[in-house]
Every structure is written in C-alpha cells, then in structure tokens.
Design a protein around this motif. Structure first.
Motif, mmCIF file in Angstrom:
data_model
loop_
_atom_site.group_PDB
_atom_site.id
_atom_site.type_symbol
_atom_site.label_atom_id
_atom_site.label_comp_id
_atom_site.label_asym_id
_atom_site.label_seq_id
_atom_site.Cartn_x
_atom_site.Cartn_y
_atom_site.Cartn_z
ATOM 1 N N PRO A 1 34.196 43.506 39.910
ATOM 2 C CA PRO A 1 33.815 42.686 38.756
ATOM 3 C C PRO A 1 34.755 42.940 37.593
ATOM 4 O O PRO A 1 35.233 44.055 37.398
ATOM 5 C CB PRO A 1 32.396 43.176 38.428
ATOM 6 N N LEU A 2 35.052 41.912 36.821
ATOM 7 C CA LEU A 2 35.877 42.068 35.629
ATOM 8 C C LEU A 2 35.009 42.657 34.536
ATOM 9 O O LEU A 2 34.149 41.984 33.983
ATOM 10 C CB LEU A 2 36.435 40.715 35.179
ATOM 11 N N LEU A 3 35.205 43.942 34.223
ATOM 12 C CA LEU A 3 34.345 44.649 33.272
ATOM 13 C C LEU A 3 34.690 44.280 31.845
ATOM 14 O O LEU A 3 35.827 44.008 31.540
ATOM 15 C CB LEU A 3 34.494 46.162 33.473
ATOM 16 N N TYR B 1 43.795 45.702 35.616
ATOM 17 C CA TYR B 1 42.841 44.950 36.431
ATOM 18 C C TYR B 1 43.543 44.245 37.583
ATOM 19 O O TYR B 1 43.071 44.288 38.727
ATOM 20 C CB TYR B 1 42.086 43.926 35.581
ATOM 21 N N GLN B 2 44.662 43.601 37.297
ATOM 22 C CA GLN B 2 45.372 42.868 38.342
ATOM 23 C C GLN B 2 45.871 43.807 39.441
ATOM 24 O O GLN B 2 45.759 43.501 40.638
ATOM 25 C CB GLN B 2 46.546 42.089 37.729
ATOM 26 N N ILE B 3 46.414 44.955 39.048
ATOM 27 C CA ILE B 3 46.909 45.929 40.029
ATOM 28 C C ILE B 3 45.759 46.464 40.870
ATOM 29 O O ILE B 3 45.844 46.554 42.099
ATOM 30 C CB ILE B 3 47.638 47.083 39.315
ATOM 31 N N THR B 4 44.667 46.805 40.193
ATOM 32 C CA THR B 4 43.514 47.371 40.894
ATOM 33 C C THR B 4 42.847 46.335 41.787
ATOM 34 O O THR B 4 42.455 46.618 42.922
ATOM 35 C CB THR B 4 42.494 47.921 39.876
ATOM 36 N N ASN B 5 42.731 45.118 41.280
ATOM 37 C CA ASN B 5 42.074 44.067 42.046
ATOM 38 C C ASN B 5 42.873 43.684 43.284
ATOM 39 O O ASN B 5 42.309 43.271 44.296
ATOM 40 C CB ASN B 5 41.849 42.835 41.170
ATOM 41 N N ALA B 6 44.177 43.827 43.201
ATOM 42 C CA ALA B 6 45.007 43.565 44.375
ATOM 43 C C ALA B 6 44.811 44.650 45.428
ATOM 44 O O ALA B 6 45.027 44.419 46.621
ATOM 45 C CB ALA B 6 46.479 43.494 43.972
ATOM 46 N N PHE B 7 44.400 45.822 44.966
ATOM 47 C CA PHE B 7 44.194 46.953 45.877
ATOM 48 C C PHE B 7 42.830 46.877 46.564
ATOM 49 O O PHE B 7 42.687 47.178 47.733
ATOM 50 C CB PHE B 7 44.326 48.266 45.093
ATOM 51 N N TYR C 1 45.070 46.325 29.672
ATOM 52 C CA TYR C 1 43.919 46.308 30.577
ATOM 53 C C TYR C 1 44.091 45.249 31.653
ATOM 54 O O TYR C 1 43.779 45.476 32.830
ATOM 55 C CB TYR C 1 42.630 46.039 29.795
ATOM 56 N N GLU C 2 44.595 44.083 31.267
ATOM 57 C CA GLU C 2 44.769 43.006 32.237
ATOM 58 C C GLU C 2 45.724 43.421 33.350
ATOM 59 O O GLU C 2 45.496 43.114 34.525
ATOM 60 C CB GLU C 2 45.284 41.746 31.539
ATOM 61 N N ASP C 3 46.794 44.142 32.993
ATOM 62 C CA ASP C 3 47.719 44.655 34.013
ATOM 63 C C ASP C 3 46.979 45.577 34.982
ATOM 64 O O ASP C 3 47.140 45.482 36.207
ATOM 65 C CB ASP C 3 48.856 45.445 33.361
ATOM 66 N N LEU D 1 38.507 50.982 35.495
ATOM 67 C CA LEU D 1 38.596 49.748 34.713
ATOM 68 C C LEU D 1 37.766 49.840 33.436
ATOM 69 O O LEU D 1 38.199 49.392 32.369
ATOM 70 C CB LEU D 1 38.135 48.560 35.561
ATOM 71 N N LEU D 2 36.580 50.415 33.543
ATOM 72 C CA LEU D 2 35.739 50.573 32.359
ATOM 73 C C LEU D 2 36.431 51.439 31.318
ATOM 74 O O LEU D 2 36.480 51.096 30.131
ATOM 75 C CB LEU D 2 34.396 51.197 32.745
ATOM 76 N N HIS D 3 36.985 52.566 31.751
ATOM 77 C CA HIS D 3 37.663 53.473 30.829
ATOM 78 C C HIS D 3 38.840 52.765 30.159
ATOM 79 O O HIS D 3 39.063 52.891 28.949
ATOM 80 C CB HIS D 3 38.141 54.713 31.587
ATOM 81 N N THR D 4 39.592 51.998 30.944
ATOM 82 C CA THR D 4 40.741 51.282 30.394
ATOM 83 C C THR D 4 40.306 50.240 29.371
ATOM 84 O O THR D 4 40.913 50.105 28.298
ATOM 85 C CB THR D 4 41.533 50.600 31.523
ATOM 86 N N ARG D 5 39.241 49.508 29.689
ATOM 87 C CA ARG D 5 38.754 48.489 28.748
ATOM 88 C C ARG D 5 38.282 49.128 27.447
ATOM 89 O O ARG D 5 38.574 48.639 26.351
ATOM 90 C CB ARG D 5 37.615 47.685 29.380
#
Length: 228
Positions: free
Chosen positions: A226-228, A215-221, A211-213, A165-169
C-alpha cells in the motif's frame, strides 16, 4: 508536578537517546510497532543546553526537541512518555551533581542499565541480576525495531518494507528542506535484512532521493504494497 517515573511498572524499558537517530520520525515508527507494556520511555536526541542558548544556533539545535503532532497523538494513545535529553559542555559536573542528588537529597534515585541489550527477556535478566530499575535500549533497536513487542519478533518481508516506507514518509514529512535525505539511509538496513535479495534492494535504495523514489524501488521489489 507528579513524578511519572515513580508510577512506571518495572522493569522499565526505554529507547535510549541516540545522535541523529531518535528524532520524531523514528520515535513514531518505534512507538507504532511497540506494545506499551514493554516500551515505557522514549528519549529525544542529545540536545546541548549551550547550543539552545546560542543566538544563531538555537533554532537548528532546537529541532532535536521537535515532536510532530502525529507522534504526540500516538504517545498519548499508548501512554508512552517522552523525555528530553539535554546536556552541557562539562559532563563531569553533571555526574557530580547527579551523584549528590542521589546520595544526599533523593536516595531513591532510579537506575536504568544501558548497553548491548537485544531482547526484552535479556533486559529482564539483567534487571534481576544487577538490581536495576530498568533498561534503556540503544543499538538493540537497529537489530530489531519490533524490540518492544516481544510477541512480534519475526516480521515478514512485507511488514519490514511497509515500515521502511512509513519511516521514509515520516522523515520527508517532518524534515524536507531541513535535513539531508541521505541521513535517513542509515536506517534502511534495519528493514532490509534476513530475506532473499535484501542486500541488492538496500544497494538500490542508496540512490533514492525522495519518498517516491523509495516507494518505486520497493514496490518493484515486492508487489501490492500500500502507498503509505
């Protein structure tokens, strides 16, 4: 100007320059994960001096040397050096001049080995075996972005996905509107491996466009990231 190479502790460890890989976003991720005792040098992407001199291409080519403010601050905090990797269109000339400088002007030229080094301990063994001054890491970083932190070699699933997530952001922050988001996806295998469901998660991430996509995919997993 002082030659910082002479003041580096040996063996020297460096992240090698890699095309479309060692941009400011990924360098910041690696630097953030690394113990500066084991990461001394970062390189930019390969940058053509011919391209930098081109009236139309110089802006695009110049992006390869871009350093974000957050990366600058992190490198300063950790005392990690960043080297610009430039090249021309006649590599044999570079080799010839480099050899001449080494043999005639500066016999104390430092030598760094590069190629298939996958751990700090392996790098130290190669330095001792071949009389090198240090090593540069290329493909090894794709096996483990924690390479330069030998005390942290077994990151948890949550830690891996937090870095994804950090890398994506960072990528979206630095390159939105300039680089295709799909270029980032080559990195996702670095963070999605060695845990149950990793391949399925990686397949889902291939459909992400922001990034939001991601985050949502990862957070569902995995919950409670935390939302970085």
């Amino acid at each position: 100007m002082p030659n910082f190479w002479r003041n580096l502790s040996k063996p020297i460890f460096a992240l090698a320059p890699m095309e479309d890989v060692t941009d400011t976003s990924f360098r910041e991720v690696v630097a953030g994960l690394s113990d500066p005792q084991y990461l001394h040098i970062l390189f930019t992407e390969f940058t053509s001096v011919d391209g930098m001199n081109h009236p139309k291409g110089k802006v695009k080519v110049g992006e390869r040397l871009f350093v974000s403010e957050s990366e600058k601050e992190l490198l300063k905090q950790k005392n990690i050096r960043l080297v610009a990797q430039i090249w021309g269109n006649k590599p044999e000339i570079f080799h010839k001049i480099g050899a001449r400088i080494r043999d005639q002007l500066n016999p104390e030229t430092l030598f760094l080995g590069n190629g298939d080094v996958f751990s700090v301990s392996q790098g130290e063994e190669l330095v001792a075996k071949f009389g090198l001054d240090g090593v540069m890491i290329g493909r090894g970083i794709f096996h483990n972005p924690w390479f330069f932190n030998p005390l942290r070699q077994s990151p948890s699933k949550s830690e891996k996905l937090a870095q994804l997530l950090l890398h994506t952001r960072l990528y979206e922050q630095n390159w939105s509107g300039k680089k295709n988001f799909n270029q980032l996806k080559r990195f996702y295998k670095i963070y999605t491996n060695d845990f149950t469901g990793a391949a399925q998660l990686r397949a889902q991430l291939m459909d992400a466009k922001t990034y939001e996509d991601v985050y949502q995919i990862t957070n569902a997993f995995i919950k409670e990231l935390p939302l970085l």
